[in-house]
Design an enzyme around this catalytic site. Structure first.
Site, PDB file in Angstrom:
ATOM      1  N   ASP A  66     112.228  73.663  64.310  1.00 21.36           N
ATOM      2  CA  ASP A  66     112.504  72.405  63.556  1.00 21.36           C
ATOM      3  C   ASP A  66     112.258  71.289  64.590  1.00 21.36           C
ATOM      4  O   ASP A  66     112.158  71.581  65.741  1.00 21.36           O
ATOM      5  CB  ASP A  66     113.804  72.312  63.016  1.00 21.36           C
ATOM      6  CG  ASP A  66     114.171  71.087  62.198  1.00 21.36           C
ATOM      7  OD1 ASP A  66     113.125  70.618  61.530  1.00 21.36           O
ATOM      8  OD2 ASP A  66     115.112  70.549  62.042  1.00 21.36           O
TER       9      ASP A  66
ATOM     10  N   ASP B 284     113.373  67.421  64.353  1.00 20.48           N
ATOM     11  CA  ASP B 284     114.440  66.546  64.994  1.00 20.48           C
ATOM     12  C   ASP B 284     115.829  67.150  64.536  1.00 20.48           C
ATOM     13  O   ASP B 284     116.004  67.956  64.004  1.00 20.48           O
ATOM     14  CB  ASP B 284     114.379  65.411  63.440  1.00 20.48           C
ATOM     15  CG  ASP B 284     113.272  64.314  63.435  1.00 20.48           C
ATOM     16  OD1 ASP B 284     113.197  63.837  64.693  1.00 20.48           O
ATOM     17  OD2 ASP B 284     112.583  64.399  62.658  1.00 20.48           O
TER      18      ASP B 284
ATOM     19  N   LYS C  50     112.006  73.272  53.285  1.00 22.32           N
ATOM     20  CA  LYS C  50     113.298  73.816  53.522  1.00 22.32           C
ATOM     21  C   LYS C  50     114.369  73.355  52.525  1.00 22.32           C
ATOM     22  O   LYS C  50     114.316  72.082  52.267  1.00 22.32           O
ATOM     23  CB  LYS C  50     113.676  73.644  54.967  1.00 22.32           C
ATOM     24  CG  LYS C  50     112.475  74.284  55.872  1.00 22.32           C
ATOM     25  CD  LYS C  50     113.067  74.015  57.370  1.00 22.32           C
ATOM     26  CE  LYS C  50     113.079  72.287  57.670  1.00 22.32           C
ATOM     27  NZ  LYS C  50     113.385  71.883  59.101  1.00 22.32           N
TER      28      LYS C  50
ATOM     29  N   ASP D  45     118.693  73.093  63.689  1.00 25.66           N
ATOM     30  CA  ASP D  45     119.917  72.544  63.718  1.00 25.66           C
ATOM     31  C   ASP D  45     121.001  72.510  62.398  1.00 25.66           C
ATOM     32  O   ASP D  45     121.964  71.867  62.560  1.00 25.66           O
ATOM     33  CB  ASP D  45     119.602  71.157  64.316  1.00 25.66           C
ATOM     34  CG  ASP D  45     119.269  70.281  63.271  1.00 25.66           C
ATOM     35  OD1 ASP D  45     118.183  70.522  62.468  1.00 25.66           O
ATOM     36  OD2 ASP D  45     119.577  68.813  63.248  1.00 25.66           O
TER      37      ASP D  45
END
Length: 276
Positions: A31, A33, A203, A228
């Site tokens: 990922d 960010d 996602k 995250d």
């Protein structure tokens, strides 16, 4: 009586199963960010990790549910923060959506609520943008949601167009707090169309990971996913059969991990721990 020499050999410390599996990872999905960058700056180890993957010949893709920007835009943004990722090393929910729709209906038509990242991806996949009896209504991210565009989307879905959403995220970050995002607008359209739910490509749909792996010729048994968020990155990684790594530099903390009935293979403070 013949004596013997007792020679003691130090046993090698066994690797835990998660670390042992990580040693066999050949390709990585990560990922963006909260993993590589946050609030306009690179996170610890991000630039070094990308450089290490490239130097060691590891195939990888940087993933994002954000459908606003093109890969070229995102590559420039990352570069400005010291993370050198090429545009062909970025996979967005817009690209995943275009990949999915081109497989479903090659050369189809779509009415799009979104920005350049989405319209460019669909154009490059051979789709025609139209508001006249389109095959699909595709809703993505934009900072300028238009009442007129949303009303058109509702009318077209009621008229038979199939409803697609790039991602389910209900909010996105703004300078003064959360802003309504794709999931919130899709929910509005669902309500206004009497319950027509979109098919969500990004996602946590593991399809986004599978299309990314197809892009780089990866296999699930030797691919890792770094994220995250438990509710998108980790669950989709598990469902796609990947080695999952949760980093604590973004949304999730250790307390949140305990609230879910599933767990990532590894929980790390940051991607810097993957450099050791």
């Amino acid at each position: 009586m013949t004596g013997s020499t007792d020679t003691t050999h130090a046993a090698a410390t066994p690797l835990d199963p998660a670390t042992e599996r990580r040693a066999g990872i050949e390709t990585w999905l990560t990922d963006m960010d909260g993993v590589l960058v946050k609030e306009g700056r690179a996170l610890p180890g991000a630039g070094e990790l990308i450089s290490t993957w490239r130097e060691t010949g590891r195939r990888f893709l940087v993933l994002t549910n954000n459908s606003i920007y093109t890969p070229r835009d995102l590559a420039a943004r990352l570069h400005s923060m010291g993370v050198d990722v090429r545009e062909d090393e970025i996979w967005t929910s817009a690209l995943a959506t275009a990949h999915f729709l081109s497989a479903q209906k090659p050369g189809g038509t779509a009415y799009v609520v979104g920005e350049a990242g989405l319209t460019t991806a669909l154009h490059e996949a051979g789709f025609i943008m139209t508001d006249r009896d389109p095959d699909y209504v595709v809703v993505g991210e934009t900072r300028t949601y238009s009442f007129e565009a949303i009303a058109t989307a509702i009318r077209l879905i009621l008229g038979g167009a199939r409803f697609i959403s790039t991602n389910p995220d209900p909010t996105g970050p703004g300078p003064e707090g959360p802003l309504p995002a794709t999931g919130a607008i899709a929910a509005l359209i669902t309500k206004a169309t009497g319950g027509r739910e979109p098919y969500v490509v990004g996602k946590p749909n593991p399809m986004m990971f599978r299309s990314a792996m197809t892009r780089i010729g990866a296999h699930s048994q030797t691919t890792g996913m770094i994220g995250d968020r438990m509710d998108t990155d980790v669950v989709a990684g598990i469902e796609a059969g990947l080695h999952t790594v949760l980093v604590l530099t973004g949304i999730a903390d250790r307390a949140e991990v305990e609230r879910y009935p599933f767990r990532p293979d590894e929980v790390l403070e940051s991607v810097a721990e993957l450099l050791g």
